[in-house]
Write an enzyme that holds these catalytic residues in place. Structure first.
Site, short mmCIF file in Angstrom:
data_model
loop_
_atom_site.label_atom_id
_atom_site.label_comp_id
_atom_site.label_asym_id
_atom_site.label_seq_id
_atom_site.Cartn_x
_atom_site.Cartn_y
_atom_site.Cartn_z
N GLY A 112 0.77 -1.23 0.00
CA GLY A 112 0.00 0.00 0.00
C GLY A 112 0.80 1.28 0.00
N ASN B 255 1.42 3.07 -2.54
CA ASN B 255 0.68 4.02 -3.39
C ASN B 255 -0.51 4.57 -2.62
OD1 ASN B 255 1.67 4.33 -6.31
ND2 ASN B 255 1.96 2.16 -5.89
N HIS C 261 0.75 1.62 -13.33
CA HIS C 261 1.59 0.51 -13.78
C HIS C 261 3.05 0.97 -13.74
CE1 HIS C 261 2.68 -3.18 -15.84
NE2 HIS C 261 3.48 -2.45 -16.60
#
Ligand code: GRF
Length: 204
Positions: free
Chosen positions: A11, A13, A107
């Site tokens: 986590g 991000n 991505h």
């Protein structure tokens, strides 16, 4: 705009998104829930610490129905934008359709390089190092039925160092690109500044 963040792992991000919401980088969106497809994902602890409603909704517990359970939870929270942040489960065509142009993914490469089936996590960076590219980076894109093939919203390049290993490269791509791009993309989409014509986005 009410946002759900879907996670599977550490986590980092999600952590960047929470920080951006507190610092005002994200001001047009509210993170209303976090969902993990894996029990015990540290991302859930981050949500807990930030006081954000969160659930682990797993195949183990719900079987093949687990995505339907996720969708009904998102509906119950009034979610308008779904953010995939290190989420590793396959998204069904029905889920993608329901959130068409309202589901985004980060991505860890410059799409269309090193993306698609099997390119996730460290595999992406291993492939970049193996190929010998001098520059990689990260991409935020809308989720479409083509894995990592949706319209691109933001990209940022990161130089590869000669001493890089997949681990050091992954870390730098996260620090220098992912953690900056994803919060910015959420704010752009939530504030209505991203428009789409065909597979191209225009950002106002
Ligand atoms: C990382 O490989 C990142 O590049 C990708 O998902 C993985 C985990 O991210 N987006 P996070 O730390 O769980 O956000």
């Amino acid at each position: 705009m009410k946002v759900a963040v879907l996670v599977s792992g550490g986590g980092t991000n999600l952590g960047a998104i929470i920080k951006a919401a507190h610092s005002g980088i994200i001001k047009s969106a509210e993170i209303v829930c976090v969902v993990s497809n894996r029990e015990g994902a540290y991302a859930l602890t981050r949500a807990e610490n930030a006081g954000i409603p969160h659930r682990a909704i797993t195949k183990k517990e719900y079987g093949d129905n687990f995505e339907a359970e996720i969708i009904s939870y998102l509906d119950s929270m009034g979610v308008e934008l779904v953010v995939l942040a290190g989420y590793t489960a396959i998204i069904s065509p029905e889920f993608i359709k329901k959130y068409e142009n309202r589901m985004i993914n980060i991505h860890p490469s410059l799409i269309p390089s090193f993306c698609g089936k099997g390119f996730y996590g460290l595999h992406v960076h291993e492939a970049a190092l193996k190929y010998g590219v001098k520059v990689t980076g990260a991409t935020v894109h809308f989720v479409s039925e083509v894995v990592d093939g949706g319209a691109i919203i933001l990209q940022k390049a990161v130089e590869i160092q000669p001493s890089d290993t997949p681990e050091t490269l992954q870390r730098r791509v996260m620090e220098e690109a992912e953690w900056e791009l994803l919060p910015r993309a959420i704010e752009l989409v939530a504030s209505g500044r991203v428009s789409l014509s065909g597979r191209k986005t225009q950002i106002r």
